[in-house]
Motif scaffolding. Structure first.
Motif, PDB file in Angstrom:
ATOM      1  N   PHE A 264       6.786   8.355   8.612  1.00 18.97           N
ATOM      2  CA  PHE A 264       5.598   9.026   9.116  1.00 18.97           C
ATOM      3  C   PHE A 264       4.628   9.373   7.983  1.00 18.97           C
ATOM      4  CE2 PHE A 264       3.708  13.248  10.460  1.00 18.97           C
ATOM      5  CZ  PHE A 264       2.698  12.686  11.221  1.00 18.97           C
ATOM      6  N   SER A 265       5.128  10.012   6.936  1.00 23.45           N
ATOM      7  CA  SER A 265       4.218  10.382   5.850  1.00 23.45           C
ATOM      8  C   SER A 265       3.686   9.138   5.137  1.00 23.45           C
ATOM      9  CB  SER A 265       4.897  11.342   4.861  1.00 23.45           C
ATOM     10  OG  SER A 265       5.981  10.730   4.207  1.00 23.45           O
ATOM     11  N   VAL A 266       4.513   8.110   5.042  1.00 19.12           N
ATOM     12  CA  VAL A 266       4.046   6.867   4.411  1.00 19.12           C
ATOM     13  C   VAL A 266       2.937   6.244   5.272  1.00 19.12           C
ATOM     14  CG1 VAL A 266       4.684   4.518   3.748  1.00 19.12           C
ATOM     15  CG2 VAL A 266       6.208   6.422   3.212  1.00 19.12           C
ATOM     16  N   ALA A 267       3.119   6.295   6.585  1.00 23.05           N
ATOM     17  CA  ALA A 267       2.107   5.726   7.482  1.00 23.05           C
ATOM     18  C   ALA A 267       0.780   6.463   7.333  1.00 23.05           C
ATOM     19  CB  ALA A 267       2.591   5.782   8.928  1.00 23.05           C
ATOM     20  N   VAL A 268       0.831   7.774   7.240  1.00 21.50           N
ATOM     21  CA  VAL A 268      -0.409   8.548   7.066  1.00 21.50           C
ATOM     22  C   VAL A 268      -1.034   8.200   5.713  1.00 21.50           C
ATOM     23  CG1 VAL A 268      -1.400  10.856   6.861  1.00 21.50           C
ATOM     24  CG2 VAL A 268       0.391  10.419   8.545  1.00 21.50           C
ATOM     25  N   HIS A 269      -0.210   8.028   4.722  1.00 23.12           N
ATOM     26  CA  HIS A 269      -0.689   7.639   3.395  1.00 23.12           C
ATOM     27  C   HIS A 269      -1.435   6.303   3.471  1.00 23.12           C
ATOM     28  CE1 HIS A 269       0.368   7.471  -1.191  1.00 23.12           C
ATOM     29  NE2 HIS A 269      -0.633   6.646  -0.948  1.00 23.12           N
ATOM     30  N   VAL A 270      -0.793   5.335   4.080  1.00 23.63           N
ATOM     31  CA  VAL A 270      -1.376   3.993   4.204  1.00 23.63           C
ATOM     32  C   VAL A 270      -2.680   4.033   5.002  1.00 23.63           C
ATOM     33  CG1 VAL A 270      -1.034   1.802   5.421  1.00 23.63           C
ATOM     34  CG2 VAL A 270       0.764   2.703   3.925  1.00 23.63           C
ATOM     35  N   LEU A 271      -2.678   4.767   6.098  1.00 26.24           N
ATOM     36  CA  LEU A 271      -3.893   4.854   6.921  1.00 26.24           C
ATOM     37  C   LEU A 271      -5.009   5.559   6.152  1.00 26.24           C
ATOM     38  CD1 LEU A 271      -2.205   5.727  10.331  1.00 26.24           C
ATOM     39  CD2 LEU A 271      -3.408   3.605   9.766  1.00 26.24           C
ATOM     40  N   SER A 272      -4.650   6.498   5.306  1.00 26.31           N
ATOM     41  CA  SER A 272      -5.659   7.172   4.488  1.00 26.31           C
ATOM     42  C   SER A 272      -6.294   6.187   3.512  1.00 26.31           C
ATOM     43  CB  SER A 272      -5.034   8.336   3.708  1.00 26.31           C
ATOM     44  OG  SER A 272      -4.540   9.317   4.603  1.00 26.31           O
ATOM     45  N   LEU A 273      -5.456   5.350   2.925  1.00 31.31           N
ATOM     46  CA  LEU A 273      -5.978   4.326   2.012  1.00 31.31           C
ATOM     47  C   LEU A 273      -6.962   3.421   2.755  1.00 31.31           C
ATOM     48  CD1 LEU A 273      -2.679   3.317   0.149  1.00 31.31           C
ATOM     49  CD2 LEU A 273      -4.638   4.494  -0.856  1.00 31.31           C
ATOM     50  N   LEU A 274      -6.578   3.015   3.964  1.00 33.97           N
ATOM     51  CA  LEU A 274      -7.429   2.130   4.755  1.00 33.97           C
ATOM     52  C   LEU A 274      -8.725   2.835   5.139  1.00 33.97           C
ATOM     53  CD1 LEU A 274      -4.671   0.540   7.011  1.00 33.97           C
ATOM     54  CD2 LEU A 274      -5.901  -0.561   5.123  1.00 33.97           C
ATOM     55  N   ALA A 275      -8.608   4.114   5.479  1.00 35.06           N
ATOM     56  CA  ALA A 275      -9.792   4.870   5.911  1.00 35.06           C
ATOM     57  C   ALA A 275     -10.784   5.043   4.769  1.00 35.06           C
ATOM     58  CB  ALA A 275      -9.365   6.232   6.458  1.00 35.06           C
ATOM     59  N   LEU A 276     -10.265   5.149   3.552  1.00 31.93           N
ATOM     60  CA  LEU A 276     -11.134   5.402   2.401  1.00 31.93           C
ATOM     61  C   LEU A 276     -11.598   4.115   1.722  1.00 31.93           C
ATOM     62  CD1 LEU A 276      -9.223   8.483   0.944  1.00 31.93           C
ATOM     63  CD2 LEU A 276     -11.474   8.474   2.044  1.00 31.93           C
ATOM     64  N   GLN A 277     -11.108   2.995   2.225  1.00 30.50           N
ATOM     65  CA  GLN A 277     -11.477   1.706   1.646  1.00 30.50           C
ATOM     66  C   GLN A 277     -12.980   1.437   1.874  1.00 30.50           C
ATOM     67  OE1 GLN A 277      -9.584  -2.522   2.737  1.00 30.50           O
ATOM     68  NE2 GLN A 277      -9.702  -1.239   4.558  1.00 30.50           N
ATOM     69  N   GLN A 278     -13.654   0.981   0.830  1.00 33.75           N
ATOM     70  CA  GLN A 278     -15.093   0.690   0.921  1.00 33.75           C
ATOM     71  C   GLN A 278     -15.322  -0.820   0.998  1.00 33.75           C
ATOM     72  OE1 GLN A 278     -17.405   3.130   1.172  1.00 33.75           O
ATOM     73  NE2 GLN A 278     -15.686   4.582   1.128  1.00 33.75           N
ATOM     74  N   PRO A 279     -16.411  -1.242   1.657  1.00 36.78           N
ATOM     75  CA  PRO A 279     -16.718  -2.660   1.823  1.00 36.78           C
ATOM     76  C   PRO A 279     -16.600  -3.484   0.536  1.00 36.78           C
ATOM     77  CG  PRO A 279     -18.260  -1.358   3.087  1.00 36.78           C
ATOM     78  CD  PRO A 279     -17.367  -0.390   2.385  1.00 36.78           C
ATOM     79  N   GLY A 280     -17.093  -2.982  -0.581  1.00 35.52           N
ATOM     80  CA  GLY A 280     -17.064  -3.786  -1.814  1.00 35.52           C
ATOM     81  C   GLY A 280     -15.706  -3.861  -2.501  1.00 35.52           C
ATOM     82  N   ASP A 281     -14.749  -2.984  -2.111  1.00 35.25           N
ATOM     83  CA  ASP A 281     -13.459  -2.892  -2.817  1.00 35.25           C
ATOM     84  C   ASP A 281     -12.622  -4.162  -2.709  1.00 35.25           C
ATOM     85  OD1 ASP A 281     -14.261  -0.331  -3.214  1.00 35.25           O
ATOM     86  OD2 ASP A 281     -12.724   0.617  -1.966  1.00 35.25           O
ATOM     87  N   ALA A 282     -11.721  -4.295  -3.653  1.00 39.25           N
ATOM     88  CA  ALA A 282     -10.718  -5.368  -3.554  1.00 39.25           C
ATOM     89  C   ALA A 282      -9.885  -5.124  -2.305  1.00 39.25           C
ATOM     90  CB  ALA A 282      -9.834  -5.354  -4.798  1.00 39.25           C
ATOM     91  N   LEU A 283      -9.403  -6.197  -1.706  1.00 39.19           N
ATOM     92  CA  LEU A 283      -8.619  -6.062  -0.473  1.00 39.19           C
ATOM     93  C   LEU A 283      -7.355  -5.224  -0.706  1.00 39.19           C
ATOM     94  CD1 LEU A 283      -8.865  -9.615   1.114  1.00 39.19           C
ATOM     95  CD2 LEU A 283     -10.035  -7.510   1.798  1.00 39.19           C
ATOM     96  N   LEU A 284      -7.009  -4.444   0.294  1.00 40.89           N
ATOM     97  CA  LEU A 284      -5.781  -3.660   0.229  1.00 40.89           C
ATOM     98  C   LEU A 284      -4.615  -4.519   0.705  1.00 40.89           C
ATOM     99  CD1 LEU A 284      -6.825  -0.129   1.547  1.00 40.89           C
ATOM    100  CD2 LEU A 284      -5.757  -0.648  -0.656  1.00 40.89           C
ATOM    101  N   THR A 285      -3.874  -5.039  -0.213  1.00 42.75           N
ATOM    102  CA  THR A 285      -2.686  -5.820   0.135  1.00 42.75           C
ATOM    103  C   THR A 285      -1.491  -4.879   0.216  1.00 42.75           C
ATOM    104  OG1 THR A 285      -2.089  -6.171  -2.163  1.00 42.75           O
ATOM    105  CG2 THR A 285      -3.600  -7.771  -1.180  1.00 42.75           C
ATOM    106  N   SER A 286      -0.401  -5.378   0.790  1.00 36.35           N
ATOM    107  CA  SER A 286       0.792  -4.534   0.890  1.00 36.35           C
ATOM    108  C   SER A 286       1.279  -4.165  -0.515  1.00 36.35           C
ATOM    109  CB  SER A 286       1.892  -5.255   1.672  1.00 36.35           C
ATOM    110  OG  SER A 286       2.314  -6.415   0.996  1.00 36.35           O
ATOM    111  N   GLU A 287       1.025  -5.031  -1.460  1.00 35.45           N
ATOM    112  CA  GLU A 287       1.443  -4.759  -2.833  1.00 35.45           C
ATOM    113  C   GLU A 287       0.663  -3.581  -3.433  1.00 35.45           C
ATOM    114  OE1 GLU A 287       2.775  -7.882  -4.861  1.00 35.45           O
ATOM    115  OE2 GLU A 287       3.304  -6.642  -6.612  1.00 35.45           O
ATOM    116  N   ARG A 288      -0.643  -3.596  -3.202  1.00 39.08           N
ATOM    117  CA  ARG A 288      -1.486  -2.513  -3.682  1.00 39.08           C
ATOM    118  C   ARG A 288      -1.098  -1.182  -3.042  1.00 39.08           C
ATOM    119  NH1 ARG A 288      -6.343  -3.532  -6.408  1.00 39.08           N
ATOM    120  NH2 ARG A 288      -6.412  -5.797  -6.383  1.00 39.08           N
TER     121      ARG A 288
END
Lengths: 147, 147
Positions: A7-31
DNA sequence: CTTTATTGTAACTGATGTTGTTACAATGCG
DNA sequence: CGCATTGTAACAACATCAGTTACAATAAAG
């Protein structure tokens, strides 16, 4: 027993996705695994569950991962349900074969059920009242304060 | 992951003790195990925890077991705490080594903590609001209705 | 004081769930 | 095509749980 850190990992991951900006490098599972500090497969498994729940779109190969909705439209309860840390309505386990020849054995389950359901619902209501956007806003505020 | 059935078994056992009458045969771990439908050692382990929490008095050998207080003075939260199904304040587990080099990694724990504590407190408040006496009254009412 | 039922506890088992890992086929972009 | 990445299976290591056997310690009853 504790509720899984999925659960906490999922919220972490979704936060990363939510804060991702159009110009950023793609968020891969590795990142993402680098930010959570775990193995990429752990991230992919959770992404699979979030995808099944319709919260994210994962484009295979090198396509990137995105939220399907605004973080203001995603409650933590949805995330909690998505990662199946607890089967619906089953937070408490109850011994399942009490002796029906005893009055207590015959009625304990029914006598306990309403209370356990209420307790569980109270927990879930708290999660329902918090949106992913609140978490990301909080993260940004803390990041701004510590810089 | 579910909360251990130790909790529901403990409430079952305490209900048996609460409903025990002066003239009755002593409630041994064997008898209680018969009502719960489990092994007597499972009962003794739980009685040990309830004893440590001061909820019951167990007289060794053939002395019987008794509540130390009125069932109206025992809340289900006390039982929940007594059997240690969940370490204090730790219902949710959170991944513990997020990457501090990432803003999300650095702040996710703090951002989540308040919500998780509130959710857990909401659950515990529901348990705090139910007394053992209510459970036994409910059991007796159901037993009377079904006879 | 001995017998006897019972408790307290240790040790072990099998089942289940979690987290991390390796391996590899499938996918789709450049 | 080549390549990075995803999706998924399989496995290991670990923890907890619930049940079981075994037995010493205890105290009540005769």
């Amino acid at each position: 027993m504790q509720i899984s850190s999925r659960f906490s990992v999922a919220v972490h991951v979704l936060s990363l996705l939510a804060l991702q900006q159009p110009g950023d490098a793609l968020l891969t599972s590795e990142r993402m695994a680098g930010s959570v500090n775990t193995n990429p497969v752990v991230i992919r498994r959770i992404l699979g569950q979030l995808k099944k729940a319709g919260l994210v779109e994962v484009r295979p190969a090198s396509g990137g991962t995105f939220l399907t909705r605004s973080p203001r439209a995603i409650s933590l309860l949805e995330v909690y349900r998505a990662v199946e840390v607890v089967a619906e309505g089953q937070l408490f386990s109850v011994h399942d074969q009490p002796n029906p020849a005893c009055p207590v054995g015959r009625h304990i389950q029914a006598a306990l059920n309403a209370t356990l359901q209420r307790a569980q619902a109270a927990l879930e209501q708290q999660l329902a009242g918090v949106l992913l956007a609140q978490v990301t806003t909080d993260i940004q505020a803390k990041a701004a304060a510590s810089s």
